[in-house]
Design a protein around this motif. Structure first.
Motif, PDB file in Angstrom:
ATOM      1  N   GLN A   1       0.799  -1.226  -0.046  1.00 12.73           N
ATOM      2  CA  GLN A   1       0.075  -0.059  -0.042  1.00 12.73           C
ATOM      3  C   GLN A   1       0.776   1.133   0.018  1.00 12.73           C
ATOM      4  OE1 GLN A   1      -3.861  -0.847  -0.602  1.00 12.73           O
ATOM      5  NE2 GLN A   1      -3.871   0.815   1.164  1.00 12.73           N
TER       6      GLN A   1
ATOM      7  N   ASP B   1       2.462   1.959  -3.250  1.00 12.72           N
ATOM      8  CA  ASP B   1       1.648   2.569  -4.326  1.00 12.72           C
ATOM      9  C   ASP B   1       1.249   4.128  -3.985  1.00 12.72           C
ATOM     10  OD1 ASP B   1       1.185   0.447  -5.985  1.00 12.72           O
ATOM     11  OD2 ASP B   1      -0.720   0.455  -5.694  1.00 12.72           O
ATOM     12  N   HIS B   2       1.102   4.377  -2.421  1.00 13.43           N
ATOM     13  CA  HIS B   2       0.909   5.717  -2.209  1.00 13.43           C
ATOM     14  C   HIS B   2       2.104   6.717  -2.391  1.00 13.43           C
ATOM     15  CE1 HIS B   2      -1.885   4.226   1.094  1.00 13.43           C
ATOM     16  NE2 HIS B   2      -2.581   4.340  -0.005  1.00 13.43           N
TER      17      HIS B   2
ATOM     18  N   HIS C   1      -5.739   0.537  -7.321  1.00 11.06           N
ATOM     19  CA  HIS C   1      -5.246   0.685  -5.926  1.00 11.06           C
ATOM     20  C   HIS C   1      -6.545   0.454  -5.219  1.00 11.06           C
ATOM     21  CE1 HIS C   1      -2.677   1.554  -2.595  1.00 11.06           C
ATOM     22  NE2 HIS C   1      -3.866   2.316  -2.187  1.00 11.06           N
TER      23      HIS C   1
ATOM     24  N   GLU D   1      -8.325  -2.589  -2.774  1.00 12.41           N
ATOM     25  CA  GLU D   1      -8.671  -2.173  -0.937  1.00 12.41           C
ATOM     26  C   GLU D   1     -10.161  -2.552  -0.693  1.00 12.41           C
ATOM     27  OE1 GLU D   1      -5.909   1.980  -0.380  1.00 12.41           O
ATOM     28  OE2 GLU D   1      -7.908   2.054  -1.168  1.00 12.41           O
TER      29      GLU D   1
ATOM     30  N   GLU E   1      -2.486  -7.739  -4.112  1.00  9.05           N
ATOM     31  CA  GLU E   1      -1.823  -7.499  -5.593  1.00  9.05           C
ATOM     32  C   GLU E   1      -2.342  -8.129  -6.857  1.00  9.05           C
ATOM     33  OE1 GLU E   1       1.138  -6.081  -8.024  1.00  9.05           O
ATOM     34  OE2 GLU E   1       0.764  -5.366  -5.722  1.00  9.05           O
TER      35      GLU E   1
ATOM     36  N   ARG F   1      -5.267  -6.129  -7.638  1.00  4.75           N
ATOM     37  CA  ARG F   1      -5.031  -4.885  -8.124  1.00  4.75           C
ATOM     38  C   ARG F   1      -4.625  -4.966  -9.665  1.00  4.75           C
ATOM     39  NH1 ARG F   1      -0.644  -1.068  -8.967  1.00  4.75           N
ATOM     40  NH2 ARG F   1       0.836  -2.985  -8.482  1.00  4.75           N
TER      41      ARG F   1
END
Length: 224
Positions: free
Chosen positions: A23, A26-27, A60, A64, A153, A156
């Protein structure tokens, strides 16, 4: 409560395969792309970077909502409240990006919406890293975080890459609609828009109605 995910090492987050580390990666990439968009002056380059932001943000968020937030609701006492807050942010981002995609590059209204959506994305990142992910970390061991990371993953990599505001934010509706939407979005990313927005909206509305009917029928059968 554990420290914000932003301040921890990868090892403290459970290793590179942990959902927490995935996470955060990606952020960080979202933040890098948004900063790059702001710094660029060439119109074509800016559009390409914005496209990359949108694709990353929506794949993403879908992962989530499909994998991570159900786990938070199962394992964290106030998981419902925490995930509802983030889902509301996701819906606002959905609506804004859908509006951006209807406007032409260079339109002042479009740039204003881009600025607003970037602000919302950054707020969403902070809420996740400061509030939601530390609570999940507190309730999970490293093995669980890595299993969640693998599932997250997988989803995603095959998730939709554009906004679809009428699609449910929670399973099973989002997961069932995710397959056809992902195929449509990825073709769209390669070839450009395939269906007019109004036609796509009618198709999605019909699919959502079918899913609701199927869910109601399943509940009725279960109660018999």
């Amino acid at each position: 409560m554990p420290r914000t995910a932003k301040e921890q090492t990868v090892e403290q987050l459970g290793g590179p395969r942990s959902v927490l580390a995935r996470q955060r990666r990606d952020h960080a990439e979202m933040d890098r792309l948004m900063e790059r968009y702001r710094a660029l002056t060439d119109g074509e380059e800016r559009e390409q970077v914005l496209k990359e932001v949108v694709q990353l943000v929506f794949s993403h968020a879908f992962a989530e909502e499909t994998v991570l937030w159900p786990a938070v609701r199962r394992s964290v006492a106030d998981g419902e409240e925490l995930t509802s807050r983030v889902e509301e942010e996701h819906q606002q981002i959905n609506d804004l990006v859908a509006g951006i995609e209807r406007l032409s590059p260079g339109d002042p209204e479009r740039e204003e919406k881009v600025a607003r959506v970037f602000t919302l994305i950054r707020q969403d990142i902070r809420d996740e890293e400061d509030l939601v992910l530390p609570r999940l970390q507190e309730a999970s061991d490293t093995a669980q975080l890595r299993r969640l990371g693998a599932a997250w993953e997988t989803v995603r990599r095959s998730a939709p890459t554009h906004p679809h505001p009428i699609v449910p934010r929670r399973p099973p509706g989002n997961a069932l609609l995710g397959v056809p939407l992902s195929l449509y979005d990825r073709l769209r990313d390669r070839l450009g828009p395939i269906l007019p927005p109004a036609v796509l909206k009618r198709v999605l509305t019909a699919l959502t109605g079918l899913l609701v009917s199927a869910a109601v029928a399943a509940v009725v059968r279960k109660r018999r």
